[in-house]
Design a protein around this motif. Structure first.
Motif, short mmCIF file in Angstrom:
data_model
loop_
_atom_site.label_atom_id
_atom_site.label_comp_id
_atom_site.label_asym_id
_atom_site.label_seq_id
_atom_site.Cartn_x
_atom_site.Cartn_y
_atom_site.Cartn_z
N GLN A 115 -12.07 18.25 -1.85
CA GLN A 115 -10.98 18.66 -2.46
C GLN A 115 -9.75 18.22 -1.70
N THR A 116 -9.99 18.31 -0.31
CA THR A 116 -8.43 18.16 0.42
C THR A 116 -8.38 16.66 0.51
N ASN A 117 -9.45 15.99 0.56
CA ASN A 117 -9.35 14.14 0.62
C ASN A 117 -8.60 13.86 -0.90
N ARG A 118 -9.15 14.51 -2.05
CA ARG A 118 -8.62 14.07 -3.16
C ARG A 118 -6.92 14.44 -3.21
N LEU A 119 -6.76 15.72 -2.68
CA LEU A 119 -5.08 15.94 -2.72
C LEU A 119 -4.28 15.16 -1.74
N LEU A 120 -4.90 14.82 -0.62
CA LEU A 120 -4.09 13.63 0.32
C LEU A 120 -4.00 12.53 -0.30
N ALA A 121 -5.22 11.90 -1.05
CA ALA A 121 -5.16 10.80 -1.68
C ALA A 121 -3.83 10.63 -2.63
N ASP A 122 -3.78 12.02 -3.46
CA ASP A 122 -2.69 11.89 -4.42
C ASP A 122 -1.22 12.16 -3.67
N CYS A 123 -1.24 12.67 -2.55
CA CYS A 123 -0.05 12.52 -1.88
C CYS A 123 0.43 11.42 -1.36
N HIS A 124 -0.42 10.51 -0.89
CA HIS A 124 -0.03 9.24 -0.20
C HIS A 124 0.04 8.25 -1.58
N THR A 125 -0.54 8.36 -2.61
CA THR A 125 -0.34 7.71 -3.90
C THR A 125 1.06 7.83 -4.44
N ARG A 126 1.53 9.03 -4.69
CA ARG A 126 2.79 9.23 -4.89
C ARG A 126 3.97 8.68 -4.27
N GLN A 127 3.63 8.53 -2.89
CA GLN A 127 4.80 8.02 -2.00
C GLN A 127 4.51 6.53 -1.85
N ASP A 128 3.76 5.99 -2.69
CA ASP A 128 3.43 4.41 -2.76
C ASP A 128 2.76 4.15 -1.33
N GLU A 129 2.07 4.88 -0.58
CA GLU A 129 1.46 4.58 0.63
C GLU A 129 -0.08 4.30 0.14
N LEU A 130 -0.10 3.37 -0.54
CA LEU A 130 -1.80 3.08 -0.99
C LEU A 130 -2.67 2.84 -0.19
N SER A 131 -2.24 2.21 0.95
CA SER A 131 -3.31 1.86 2.05
C SER A 131 -3.79 2.93 2.66
#
Length: 419
Positions: free
Chosen positions: A87-103
């Motif tokens: 769950q935490t990893n999913r939320l952090l993935a979403d957080c970086h995705t929204r900031q265009d930090e895809l890597s």
């Protein structure tokens, strides 16, 4: 590209309503009292700094409002305490995705079990979502059964695109993917719509919407294992929330146009000032599950009214104006037509609902009275972890214009055409 005509929304029932006056952090969160829940989670962490759940939830509260500093701070605390927590990893993935930090998002998608997203994001080189142009207004080719606009893929001829905030990335048909020479960097097999579906994930060089061009963006397409397109041939692709949250986006249903402005603090201030001059109050805007939009609304009938978190479903198709749970419809005394059940799909799976006609549904200053809606399901927590009072769908928006400000996280909903 996978969509359903109906997405049954769980409701904010009596039990959840009672939570709103309490002090329990989880109960406050479930009832949609996000700011109060955030403060309650902080109090828990003061006394128990190793509480993974409280840290993760506090980070989630920040993420709902695009408060990325808060989100990263608390989600990182949670991850350090439990590195394998999905769950935490999913939320952090979403957080970086929204900031265009895809890597940065890719390893978290991997840890969350989303291997296809991880591979897709790792394959994107350079700056994603490069925006060229400042503003565009696209006339709609049609409004029903779903809105259509024209856009160009990789500089090719104009194609017809629908849009829907129940999907994330830009999607194209498998035919358009072949025409554009797209190659998959990842694929995934699922079961939906009574068939086996293959989902493909790639990278698109250019997507041009009138005077605005997006470069280097994630794209997806799908096809049935039995053969043929998943989506109907009535359009060539679908634009999802990941595209729209890069802009100050106005869905001018009344004016039959889509207006996109470069997202900046200045355009956010301008939207607020325009709304104030028109007497339109800002509604809160929350983003959960990576792409699902929520705000605050109400439903009322002869037995009372309820106000709570509602999903803001823009685009898509369907004749129903709103969706509420059967349980809440009964609580409010809404007339339900049990003689006319209908079957549809939600998230690619079959669902059954019933026509209903609430006395009033409301978003801000905009109301609809006695309109054709649907009732189905129970008052249960959704996958986002909070109760939803209702879903406001395509047909509700037709007399209105809706502007979504993803900078200050406000939604402005007004009658008539956009200025």
């Amino acid at each position: 590209m996978l969509t359903g005509a109906v997405a049954t929304a769980p409701l904010l029932g009596g039990a959840a309503t009672a939570y709103a006056g309490g002090s329990d952090a989880d109960a406050l969160f479930e009832a949609g009292k996000f700011e109060r829940a955030g403060r309650a989670y902080e109090e828990i962490l003061k006394n128990d700094p190793r509480n993974v759940h409280a840290a993760r939830q506090r980070g989630y509260v920040g993420l709902l409002g695009n408060k990325f500093h808060d989100a990263e701070k608390y989600l990182t605390i949670a991850l350090n305490l439990a590195p394998d927590d999905k769950q935490t990893n999913r939320l952090l993935a979403d957080c970086h995705t929204r900031q265009d930090e895809l890597s940065l998002a890719a390893p978290h998608w991997q840890a969350a079990g989303e291997e296809a997203y991880a591979k897709q994001f790792a394959a994107i080189r350079g700056t994603p979502y490069q925006i060229h142009g400042d503003v565009t207004r696209l006339p709609w080719l049609q409004t029903d059964p779903f809105p259509l606009v024209e856009a160009s893929i990789n500089g090719g001829p104009l194609k017809r695109f629908s849009f829907y905030t129940h999907v994330d990335a830009l999607g194209v048909s498998s035919r358009v993917a072949k025409e554009a020479g797209l190659s998959a960097v990842a694929k995934q097999k699922i079961e939906a719509f009574g068939d086996v579906i293959w989902l493909y994930y790639g990278v698109l060089d250019s997507f041009k919407l009138g005077g605005i061009e997006l470069r280097n963006i994630p794209v997806g397409w799908s096809e049935r294992e039995s053969g043929g397109e998943v989506a109907p041939e009535a359009h060539d692709g679908m634009i999802g929330t990941w595209v729209f949250y890069h802009f100050l986006s106005t869905f001018d249903y009344a004016g039959r146009s889509l207006i996109l402005r470069r997202r900046t603090p200045e355009t956010a201030r301008s939207a607020r000032a325009d709304a104030a001059r028109a007497g339109v109050e800002p509604l809160p805007l929350w983003l959960a599950g990576g792409h699902m939009l929520y705000t605050e609304g109400s439903v009322a009938d002869i037995a009372g009214s309820q106000t709570g978190v509602v999903s803001l479903n823009i685009g898509g198709t369907g004749e129903q104006v709103a969706g509420i749970s059967e349980e809440t419809a009964k609580q409010l005394g809404v007339r339900i037509d049990y003689d006319r059940p209908f079957a549809s799909f939600a998230a690619g799976q079959p669902v059954e609902g019933y026509p209903c006609y609430p006395k009033e549904i409301r978003l801000g200053g905009v109301t609809a009275k006695g309109v054709y809606s649907y009732a189905g399901g129970k008052n249960t927590l959704g996958g986002e972890g909070f109760y939803k009072l209702a879903g406001f769908d395509h047909a509700f928006h037709k007399p209105n214009n809706i502007t979504l400000d993803f900078t200050d996280m406000n939604a402005y909903i007004a009658r008539g055409k956009a200025a």
